[in-house]
Design a protein around this motif. Structure first.
Motif, PDB file in Angstrom:
ATOM      1  N   GLN A   1       0.944  -1.395   0.073  1.00 33.67           N
ATOM      2  CA  GLN A   1      -0.079   0.184   0.060  1.00 33.67           C
ATOM      3  C   GLN A   1       1.071   1.085   0.083  1.00 33.67           C
ATOM      4  OE1 GLN A   1      -2.360   0.350   3.548  1.00 33.67           O
ATOM      5  NE2 GLN A   1      -3.323   1.862   2.787  1.00 33.67           N
ATOM      6  N   ILE A   2       2.173   1.109   1.530  1.00 32.33           N
ATOM      7  CA  ILE A   2       2.662   2.266   0.612  1.00 32.33           C
ATOM      8  C   ILE A   2       3.401   2.539  -0.244  1.00 32.33           C
ATOM      9  CG2 ILE A   2       4.719   3.224   1.881  1.00 32.33           C
ATOM     10  CD1 ILE A   2       3.782   2.054   4.670  1.00 32.33           C
ATOM     11  N   LEU A   3       3.844   1.501  -0.409  1.00 30.74           N
ATOM     12  CA  LEU A   3       4.720   1.573  -2.323  1.00 30.74           C
ATOM     13  C   LEU A   3       3.999   2.059  -3.316  1.00 30.74           C
ATOM     14  CD1 LEU A   3       7.419   1.165  -3.969  1.00 30.74           C
ATOM     15  CD2 LEU A   3       6.739  -1.179  -3.700  1.00 30.74           C
ATOM     16  N   LEU A   4       2.767   1.757  -3.908  1.00 30.52           N
ATOM     17  CA  LEU A   4       1.892   1.999  -4.342  1.00 30.52           C
ATOM     18  C   LEU A   4       1.914   3.756  -4.194  1.00 30.52           C
ATOM     19  CD1 LEU A   4      -0.126  -1.003  -5.547  1.00 30.52           C
ATOM     20  CD2 LEU A   4       1.220  -0.178  -6.302  1.00 30.52           C
ATOM     21  N   ALA A   5       1.304   4.208  -2.923  1.00 37.33           N
ATOM     22  CA  ALA A   5       0.766   5.278  -3.037  1.00 37.33           C
ATOM     23  C   ALA A   5       2.306   6.554  -3.114  1.00 37.33           C
ATOM     24  CB  ALA A   5       0.214   5.780  -1.168  1.00 37.33           C
ATOM     25  N   VAL A   6       3.147   6.089  -3.002  1.00 37.78           N
ATOM     26  CA  VAL A   6       4.886   6.689  -2.605  1.00 37.78           C
ATOM     27  C   VAL A   6       4.533   7.123  -4.882  1.00 37.78           C
ATOM     28  CG1 VAL A   6       6.782   7.138  -2.807  1.00 37.78           C
ATOM     29  CG2 VAL A   6       5.551   6.325  -1.191  1.00 37.78           C
ATOM     30  N   GLN A   7       4.448   5.892  -5.235  1.00 40.40           N
ATOM     31  CA  GLN A   7       4.587   5.599  -6.824  1.00 40.40           C
ATOM     32  C   GLN A   7       3.676   6.648  -7.695  1.00 40.40           C
ATOM     33  OE1 GLN A   7       2.439   4.747  -9.442  1.00 40.40           O
ATOM     34  NE2 GLN A   7       4.035   4.324 -11.352  1.00 40.40           N
ATOM     35  N   SER A   8       1.924   6.141  -7.406  1.00 48.63           N
ATOM     36  CA  SER A   8       1.193   7.382  -7.556  1.00 48.63           C
ATOM     37  C   SER A   8       1.449   8.997  -7.575  1.00 48.63           C
ATOM     38  CB  SER A   8      -0.030   6.687  -6.810  1.00 48.63           C
ATOM     39  OG  SER A   8      -0.318   6.146  -7.278  1.00 48.63           O
ATOM     40  N   LEU A   9       2.059   8.596  -6.548  1.00 50.11           N
ATOM     41  CA  LEU A   9       1.944  10.475  -6.022  1.00 50.11           C
ATOM     42  C   LEU A   9       3.255  10.990  -6.755  1.00 50.11           C
ATOM     43  CD1 LEU A   9       1.924  10.503  -1.935  1.00 50.11           C
ATOM     44  CD2 LEU A   9       0.355  11.633  -3.587  1.00 50.11           C
ATOM     45  N   LEU A  10       4.228  10.328  -6.924  1.00 46.11           N
ATOM     46  CA  LEU A  10       5.570  11.067  -7.845  1.00 46.11           C
ATOM     47  C   LEU A  10       5.631  10.853  -9.619  1.00 46.11           C
ATOM     48  CD1 LEU A  10       9.003   7.895  -6.915  1.00 46.11           C
ATOM     49  CD2 LEU A  10       8.238  10.746  -6.563  1.00 46.11           C
ATOM     50  N   MET A  11       4.129  10.005  -9.808  1.00 46.36           N
ATOM     51  CA  MET A  11       3.510  10.394 -11.127  1.00 46.36           C
ATOM     52  C   MET A  11       2.491  11.351 -10.786  1.00 46.36           C
ATOM     53  SD  MET A  11       5.030   8.159 -13.255  1.00 46.36           S
ATOM     54  CE  MET A  11       3.066   8.607 -14.843  1.00 46.36           C
ATOM     55  N   TYR A  12       1.774  11.618 -10.269  1.00 49.87           N
ATOM     56  CA  TYR A  12       1.236  12.682  -9.910  1.00 49.87           C
ATOM     57  C   TYR A  12       2.011  14.094 -10.674  1.00 49.87           C
ATOM     58  CZ  TYR A  12      -2.731  10.512  -8.920  1.00 49.87           C
ATOM     59  OH  TYR A  12      -4.099   9.596  -9.023  1.00 49.87           O
ATOM     60  N   VAL A  13       3.346  14.321  -9.684  1.00 48.97           N
ATOM     61  CA  VAL A  13       3.945  15.617  -9.537  1.00 48.97           C
ATOM     62  C   VAL A  13       4.890  15.049 -10.817  1.00 48.97           C
ATOM     63  CG1 VAL A  13       6.732  16.456  -9.205  1.00 48.97           C
ATOM     64  CG2 VAL A  13       4.229  15.545  -7.124  1.00 48.97           C
TER      65      VAL A  13
ATOM     66  N   ASN B   1      -7.223  16.171  -5.575  1.00 51.07           N
ATOM     67  CA  ASN B   1      -7.991  15.728  -4.712  1.00 51.07           C
ATOM     68  C   ASN B   1      -7.756  14.207  -4.920  1.00 51.07           C
ATOM     69  OD1 ASN B   1     -10.640  13.850  -4.063  1.00 51.07           O
ATOM     70  ND2 ASN B   1     -10.662  15.953  -3.528  1.00 51.07           N
ATOM     71  N   SER B   2      -6.640  13.331  -5.814  1.00 50.57           N
ATOM     72  CA  SER B   2      -6.651  12.557  -5.802  1.00 50.57           C
ATOM     73  C   SER B   2      -6.172  12.117  -5.091  1.00 50.57           C
ATOM     74  CB  SER B   2      -6.753  11.953  -7.158  1.00 50.57           C
ATOM     75  OG  SER B   2      -7.318  11.621  -8.112  1.00 50.57           O
ATOM     76  N   GLY B   3      -4.683  13.047  -5.176  1.00 51.77           N
ATOM     77  CA  GLY B   3      -2.994  13.062  -4.029  1.00 51.77           C
ATOM     78  C   GLY B   3      -3.644  13.276  -2.793  1.00 51.77           C
ATOM     79  N   GLY B   4      -4.590  14.043  -2.308  1.00 55.95           N
ATOM     80  CA  GLY B   4      -4.455  14.330  -1.235  1.00 55.95           C
ATOM     81  C   GLY B   4      -5.213  13.016  -0.513  1.00 55.95           C
ATOM     82  N   THR B   5      -5.740  12.519  -0.980  1.00 53.57           N
ATOM     83  CA  THR B   5      -6.450  11.668  -1.183  1.00 53.57           C
ATOM     84  C   THR B   5      -5.058  10.144  -0.864  1.00 53.57           C
ATOM     85  OG1 THR B   5      -8.569  11.828  -2.207  1.00 53.57           O
ATOM     86  CG2 THR B   5      -8.320   9.129  -1.538  1.00 53.57           C
ATOM     87  N   LEU B   6      -4.895   9.857  -1.374  1.00 53.82           N
ATOM     88  CA  LEU B   6      -3.932   8.508  -1.314  1.00 53.82           C
ATOM     89  C   LEU B   6      -2.882   8.908  -0.201  1.00 53.82           C
ATOM     90  CD1 LEU B   6      -2.579   8.395  -5.397  1.00 53.82           C
ATOM     91  CD2 LEU B   6      -3.551   6.737  -3.489  1.00 53.82           C
ATOM     92  N   PHE B   7      -2.584  10.581  -0.163  1.00 54.84           N
ATOM     93  CA  PHE B   7      -1.527  10.672   1.013  1.00 54.84           C
ATOM     94  C   PHE B   7      -2.435  10.482   2.610  1.00 54.84           C
ATOM     95  CE2 PHE B   7       0.199  13.397   3.822  1.00 54.84           C
ATOM     96  CZ  PHE B   7       2.010  13.276   3.833  1.00 54.84           C
ATOM     97  N   THR B   8      -3.341  10.931   2.736  1.00 55.73           N
ATOM     98  CA  THR B   8      -4.251  10.822   3.892  1.00 55.73           C
ATOM     99  C   THR B   8      -4.212   9.894   4.083  1.00 55.73           C
ATOM    100  OG1 THR B   8      -5.432  13.001   3.522  1.00 55.73           O
ATOM    101  CG2 THR B   8      -6.206  11.708   5.205  1.00 55.73           C
TER     102      THR B   8
ATOM    103  N   LEU C   1       8.931  -3.520  -6.275  1.00 59.42           N
ATOM    104  CA  LEU C   1       9.508  -3.074  -6.191  1.00 59.42           C
ATOM    105  C   LEU C   1      11.507  -3.221  -7.745  1.00 59.42           C
ATOM    106  CD1 LEU C   1      11.189  -0.923  -4.359  1.00 59.42           C
ATOM    107  CD2 LEU C   1      12.231  -3.259  -3.306  1.00 59.42           C
ATOM    108  N   VAL C   2      11.578  -4.028  -7.936  1.00 58.55           N
ATOM    109  CA  VAL C   2      12.746  -4.447  -8.904  1.00 58.55           C
ATOM    110  C   VAL C   2      12.424  -3.900 -10.297  1.00 58.55           C
ATOM    111  CG1 VAL C   2      13.592  -6.228 -10.752  1.00 58.55           C
ATOM    112  CG2 VAL C   2      13.255  -6.808  -7.550  1.00 58.55           C
ATOM    113  N   SER C   3      10.881  -3.792 -10.461  1.00 61.24           N
ATOM    114  CA  SER C   3      10.756  -3.580 -11.540  1.00 61.24           C
ATOM    115  C   SER C   3      10.804  -1.807 -11.711  1.00 61.24           C
ATOM    116  CB  SER C   3       9.556  -3.705 -12.583  1.00 61.24           C
ATOM    117  OG  SER C   3       8.860  -5.931 -12.611  1.00 61.24           O
ATOM    118  N   MET C   4      10.309  -1.185 -10.987  1.00 62.99           N
ATOM    119  CA  MET C   4      10.496   0.036 -10.889  1.00 62.99           C
ATOM    120  C   MET C   4      11.762   0.502 -10.328  1.00 62.99           C
ATOM    121  SD  MET C   4       7.184   0.918  -8.023  1.00 62.99           S
ATOM    122  CE  MET C   4       7.693   2.998  -7.914  1.00 62.99           C
ATOM    123  N   VAL C   5      12.487  -0.442  -9.945  1.00 61.65           N
ATOM    124  CA  VAL C   5      14.271   0.415  -9.624  1.00 61.65           C
ATOM    125  C   VAL C   5      14.974   0.288 -11.292  1.00 61.65           C
ATOM    126  CG1 VAL C   5      16.401  -0.220  -9.216  1.00 61.65           C
ATOM    127  CG2 VAL C   5      14.321  -0.815  -8.135  1.00 61.65           C
ATOM    128  N   ILE C   6      14.126  -0.421 -12.436  1.00 59.65           N
ATOM    129  CA  ILE C   6      14.770  -0.588 -13.732  1.00 59.65           C
ATOM    130  C   ILE C   6      14.192   0.681 -14.189  1.00 59.65           C
ATOM    131  CG2 ILE C   6      14.857  -2.156 -15.557  1.00 59.65           C
ATOM    132  CD1 ILE C   6      14.522  -4.753 -13.890  1.00 59.65           C
TER     133      ILE C   6
END
Length: 625
Positions: free
Chosen positions: A132-144, A384-391, A475-480
């Motif tokens: 859950q944490i890994l996906l949330a961080v990845q999604s927020l990076l994409m938003y930025v 709104n979606s970014g706030g939802t993910l972070f919260t 995790l491995v795929s995201m690093v690549i």
């Protein structure tokens, strides 16, 4: 840098009046809707983040579509059309299939789980916290990096080049208005306003499309005039600035530098499926539906709207090149910087240029208002979606006992931080992607998102998938992907006429082909590790996954989607919270089963519409490929 071509236009009082009335009407409608909804669910995170789960199908359809066609889409898609013709349509038309996938596979899964966010669904599916944490961080990076910064940059181009405002002032004022607007109303405000803005955007862009077609004597002249649109200073020895001879084909040779057929179909489908089916920004709209039927109907209706970019963006962008080739198709870095201030290319001003030069007074104001509508819509959706993910996915890990008021306040405050980071990234957006916003956006998406789609597909379709499998595979795929993205930023593609000095793997592997390879690699890793680790408890797969995925397959084969019988024999969990969640999921499943088995006339209309949409999408691919 001072340019020798004015990119501003003198607006009359009529234009300003139209824009002012639009802004006032938009704020009034959105805030009124938010106040009305808050009376039903005061201080509720479900009301703020999911609009009280009360939205109708038509508002969901317009909200989905408007969240997808912000100023970034108008500027980027029209610009790529001016540079390469129909090729960019591949990113639009694959959305038809992805929205069907969303309606008939993923929406039932998500609604059954009762999750607010996509990472929260993964947590319910597999248990644990790290996914859950890994996906949330990845999604927020994409938003930025691939959403907010693109929208802000494209919006600043629109305002600066049509109204003559200072860029910093333009960004500051608009972001301030949008942030306040989003924080006041939450998702209800965003969705209701999207519906209103959808009408404005379609009408304004439609007027411009008709006028642009008329200006070249009809569609029959588009091909001949586009292929003859050379800039005045064209140099035959370099070929820079020449129209693409494959401009009227979506699928091209596999070695094509822009739209190779393998990547343009399969790679673009992977990116689109992530975009529509797993991205919080879009899925959140369907989760706000008042019922499963409304969620499905809204997704199908949005699929029909995905056919509009051909008329609303592609053709006006190509007509802009026909009329203003000296600017839009500038031949080298010095000429481009002199004409539009962007040495990488001026194709991004194609849509702005045709608005400025072609639309009359008043109508020009309507179109600028429509562009502002798209800008505010997209940014409010991201906020709104970014706030939802972070919260929901990060803050509650730190403060599990946070109350409803605290969750809403934290979501609103996070909007401010998201805005600051996005603005700081703007210089990178400006100089990347060869001057085309679409190329930048799709390349970043290809580097980061294919493993995310792999996670959700395996979670929804294969009960044997385990948490260690998806975690380590992701995790491995995201690093690549991140490493490959950094290398592509370090070694950018050469401009026209320059030698390509990049390392061979970077120069020869198209980003869409990389996305396909990364998707397959992630699936392989996740499958292997899942088979080597302990299966997920049956309670999790029964309550969240299995009843839906089996029926999801059967829908495509047997024409409807449903659930298998839910095992209510008792949840084999020790914690009361897990037992309560399981019981709640079972109740949602029973309700969805009842909806799907009702066999109502509404169900038949939605299903027939879905088949028609699939046929229309396939026809368009066959016609233009």
């Amino acid at each position: 840098m001072q340019t020798d071509f004015s990119l501003t236009v003198e607006l009359t009082w009529v234009d300003y009046l139209v824009i002012a009335l639009y802004l006032l009407a938009t704020f009034a409608i959105g805030i009124f809707s938010a106040i009305r909804e808050q009376r039903k669910s005061k201080t509720s995170s479900a009301g703020y983040f999911l609009a009280g789960r009360s939205m109708s199908w038509w508002t969901i359809a317009l909200s989905l579509y408007m969240s997808n066609i912000g100023s970034n889409t108008f500027i980027g898609t029209a610009g790529s059309a001016a540079a390469n013709g129909f090729g960019v349509l591949c990113y639009e038309f694959v959305g038809i299939y992805s929205l069907l996938l969303l309606a008939y596979l993923f929406v039932p899964v998500y609604l059954t789980s009762g999750a607010f966010t996509m990472p929260e669904y993964i947590k319910k599916r597999f248990g644990g916290k790290r996914m859950q944490i890994l996906l949330a961080v990845q999604s927020l990076l994409m938003y930025v990096f691939a959403k907010l910064s693109l929208e802000v940059y494209a919006g600043s181009l629109i305002i600066q080049n049509t109204m003559g405002w200072d860029q910093v002032l333009s960004i500051t004022v608009l972001l301030l208005m949008t942030a306040i607007y989003t924080m006041v109303g939450g998702l209800t405000t965003v969705i209701i306003t999207d519906a209103v803005q959808g009408v404005i955007v379609v009408l304004g862009a439609g007027v411009l499309a008709v006028m642009s077609i008329d200006s070249i004597g009809g569609l029959g002249n588009l091909q001949s005039r586009f292929l003859a649109s050379y800039p005045a200073d064209y140099d035959n020895s370099t070929g820079c600035g020449a129209p693409d001879p494959q401009a009227f084909h979506m699928l091209r040779h596999i070695a094509d530098p822009d739209y190779p057929w393998l990547g343009a179909f399969f790679g673009a489908n992977i990116l689109s499926a992530w975009h529509w089916c797993t991205d919080q920004l879009f899925v959140q709209r369907t989760l706000a539906a008042r019922s499963l039927q409304h969620a499905k109907a809204g997704s199908v209706a949005a699929g029909f709207l995905k056919t509009l970019p051909l008329l609303l963006m592609i053709i006006p962008g190509m007509v802009s090149r026909i009329h203003y080739a000296d600017i839009v198709a500038c031949v080298n870095a010095s000429a481009c910087e002199r004409l539009c201030g962007i040495p990488e290319g001026c194709s991004n001003v194609a849509y702005i240029e045709i608005i400025k030069q072609m639309l009359p007074t008043g109508v020009r104001g309507v179109m600028i208002a429509a562009m502002l509508a798209a800008l505010i819509s997209s940014i409010t959706s991201i906020f709104n979606s970014g706030g939802t993910l972070f919260t929901i996915d990060l803050w509650l890990r730190l403060r599990p006992a946070a109350g409803e008021v605290e969750k809403v306040i934290v979501g609103r405050l996070f909007i401010v931080a998201l805005t600051v980071i996005g603005v700081l990234w703007l210089p990178i957006v400006r100089t990347s992607g060869g001057g085309q916003l679409v190329i930048y956006a799709q390349s970043v998406t290809s580097y980061l998102t294919p493993p995310i789609l792999t996670v959700f597909l395996m979670a929804s379709l294969w009960p044997r998938t385990t948490e260690p499998g998806v975690f380590w595979g992701l995790l491995v795929s995201m690093v690549i992907g991140v490493v490959w993205m950094v290398l592509n930023f370090v070694y950018p593609p050469p401009q026209c006429g320059e030698a390509d000095t990049r390392p061979a793997p970077i120069a020869q592997l198209h980003f869409l082909h990389f996305g396909i390879a990364l998707f397959a690699f992630a699936a392989l890793i996740m499958t292997a590790i899942s088979l080597l680790t302990k299966p997920v408890d049956r309670e999790q797969t029964v309550m969240v996954h299995t009843p839906v995925s089996r029926r999801a397959f059967r829908f495509f084969l047997r024409w409807f989607c449903g659930f298998s019988d839910v095992d209510n024999g008792g949840a084999a969990t020790e914690e009361e919270r897990k037992a309560a969640d399981a019981a709640e999921a079972a109740e949602r499943a029973r309700q969805l089963v009842a909806e799907m088995k009702s066999g109502s006339a509404w169900d038949r209309v939605v299903n027939c519409s879905a088949l028609l949409l699939f046929a229309v999408g396939s026809f368009l691919w066959g016609l233009l490929a």
